[in-house]
Write an enzyme that holds these catalytic residues in place. Structure first.
Site, PDB file in Angstrom:
ATOM      1  N   ASP A   9      -4.906   2.895  -2.259  1.00 42.89           N
ATOM      2  CA  ASP A   9      -3.551   2.283  -2.766  1.00 42.89           C
ATOM      3  C   ASP A   9      -3.381   2.731  -4.397  1.00 42.89           C
ATOM      4  O   ASP A   9      -4.588   2.769  -5.180  1.00 42.89           O
ATOM      5  CB  ASP A   9      -3.751   0.986  -2.830  1.00 42.89           C
ATOM      6  CG  ASP A   9      -3.521   0.454  -1.449  1.00 42.89           C
ATOM      7  OD1 ASP A   9      -3.342   1.358  -0.378  1.00 42.89           O
ATOM      8  OD2 ASP A   9      -3.481  -0.866  -0.943  1.00 42.89           O
ATOM      9  N   ASP A  45      -0.591   1.318   9.279  1.00 43.34           N
ATOM     10  CA  ASP A  45      -1.839   1.375   8.406  1.00 43.34           C
ATOM     11  C   ASP A  45      -3.193   1.560   9.057  1.00 43.34           C
ATOM     12  O   ASP A  45      -3.017   1.531  10.204  1.00 43.34           O
ATOM     13  CB  ASP A  45      -1.596  -0.120   7.670  1.00 43.34           C
ATOM     14  CG  ASP A  45      -2.265  -0.034   6.167  1.00 43.34           C
ATOM     15  OD1 ASP A  45      -3.006   0.985   5.965  1.00 43.34           O
ATOM     16  OD2 ASP A  45      -2.095  -1.111   5.493  1.00 43.34           O
TER      17      ASP A  45
END
Ligand code: GLA
Length: 409
Positions: A206, A151
């Site tokens: 997202d 990430d």
């Protein structure tokens, strides 16, 4: 000044050979990776029982047979680093340890994945890999990890390409083949530089479990399926076997209608997107299971040519997408983005699709194709005649056009 115990030439040789010989593990993702990831449904609520029960359910539900392979724990599995700096699992949530968990997943014939972050901390505030990349990679290899999602939170001052390269090199040095999934949200155009670094890269922020819209979380936004789809524009030339665009993990079974889930799944198939289920597979409805295990739609996604689909037309909320498939077949998907039903009369012979990227042409005046509906699983006709379709709101019709013969023969 203290002298190094190595001659400068030796030192230069060591540094150069280290960077030359580090590379990506090739060939781990010839088709888009398929699996399950904990984040979309469970967020930080992960523990070893959940992962074991999920692995069990992937087998019993038929998902494993349909091609799902990776069981990935996302954020929040971490505990503290030990006195030497090695990362450990949260002892409350994972009392048996990650190695035992990986072994359990492997014993089911599945592969095991984990999550970290290029920054100081993960998005969930757990220890990140910054400064510990080589140690973390060693641990993952020792634990038997097969897949790493990496990430991009808390990376102020870091350059994305360099940060991801460091972890790629660390994984390679550790010696265990691990699929490397870049999760940098498309902020630094990873499609332009990540082909030799990872096997897939996120192209957007997202996903949210909604079909059309944006969810405001105060400091950030998540995106509906249609918003994510629109952000794939212009990216298909960058994807292919072993290096995929990743429009994020799926929200199938997480609250949209069955038709919307079908449309979402079909479009991810057309995009040659990684198929990471993001629902509670232990307790899914029959409809969700049927969507996730539709082998004919999955075959579109997993087609060995690995060519991402193209948007052929877009008119009044109706999009028509084409994807070249092996054996001169094509997939075609009619996507109704509107909130009311649409009727379509499609004349195959009048719609010639030329794809410069794959150098393939769909031309129903030269070839005849059978039309197979991939949700009803029946042949509905052929491309000699116009096809009449009714497509409900937020739904798709997805077909495989099966090349039967040349009309010139
Ligand atoms: C980011 C990623 C998500 C998820 C969370 C975990 O938002 O994009 O997919 O991994 O972090 O905190």
């Amino acid at each position: 000044m203290q002298h190094s115990k190595f001659h400068p030439f030796v030192l230069i040789f060591m540094i150069v050979s280290c960077s030359i010989y580090a590379q990506k593990f090739d060939g781990l993702a010839p088709t888009p990776p398929m699996g399950w990831n904990s984040w979309n449904n469970f967020h930080c609520e992960v523990d070893e029982d959940l992962i074991k029960e999920t692995a069990d359910a992937i087998v019993t539900s038929g998902m494993k047979d349909a091609g799902y392979q990776y069981v990935v724990i996302d954020d929040c599995w971490h505990g503290e680093r030990d006195s030497l700096g090695f990362i450990q699992a949260d002892p409350k949530r994972f009392p048996s340890g990650i190695k035992a968990l990986a072994e359990y997943v492997h014993s089911k014939g599945l592969k095991f994945g984990i999550y970290s972050d290029a920054g100081w901390k993960t998005c969930g505030g757990r220890p990140g890999s910054r400064g510990y990349e080589f140690q973390d990679a060693l641990k993952y290899a020792e634990w038997g990890v097969d897949y790493l999602k990496y990430d991009w939170c808390n990376t102020e001052g870091l350059k994305a390409e360099g940060a991801y390269l460091t972890m790629r090199n660390a994984l390679y040095k550790a010696g265990r083949p691990i699929v490397f999934s870049l999760c940098e949200w498309g902020d630094n155009q990873p499609w332009e530089w990540a082909k030799d670094i990872g096997h897939l890269w996120r192209t957007t922020g997202d996903i949210a479990p909604i079909f059309d819209g944006i969810v405001d979380h105060g400091t950030w936004f998540s995106l509906g399926v249609m918003q994510i789809l629109d952000k794939q524009e212009g990216l298909r030339e960058f994807a292919g076997p072993d290096h995929w665009n990743d429009p994020d993990m799926m929200e199938v079974g997480n609250g949209m209608s069955v038709g919307e889930d079908r449309a979402h799944f079909s479009m991810w198939a057309m995009l040659a997107a990684p198929l990471m289920a993001g629902n509670d597979v232990r307790n899914m409805s029959k409809e969700t299971m049927a969507i996730l295990t539709n082998k004919e739609v999955i075959a579109v996604n997993q087609d060995p040519l690995g060519i991402q689909g193209l948007k052929y037309s877009s008119n009044d909320s109706l999009e028509i997408w084409f994807k070249p498939l092996e054996k001169n077949d094509w997939a075609v998907c009619f996507l109704n983005r509107a909130i009311s039903e649409k009727t379509v009369e499609f004349n195959w012979r009048k719609n010639i699709v030329t794809d410069d990227l794959s150098e393939r042409k769909f031309d129903a005046t030269l070839f005849e194709y059978q039309i197979r509906d991939l949700w009803t699983r029946e042949i509905i006709g052929n491309t000699e005649k116009t096809t009449s379709l009714k497509i409900p709101a937020h739904e798709v019709k997805i077909f495989r056009l099966i090349n039967t013969r040349s009309t010139n023969n």
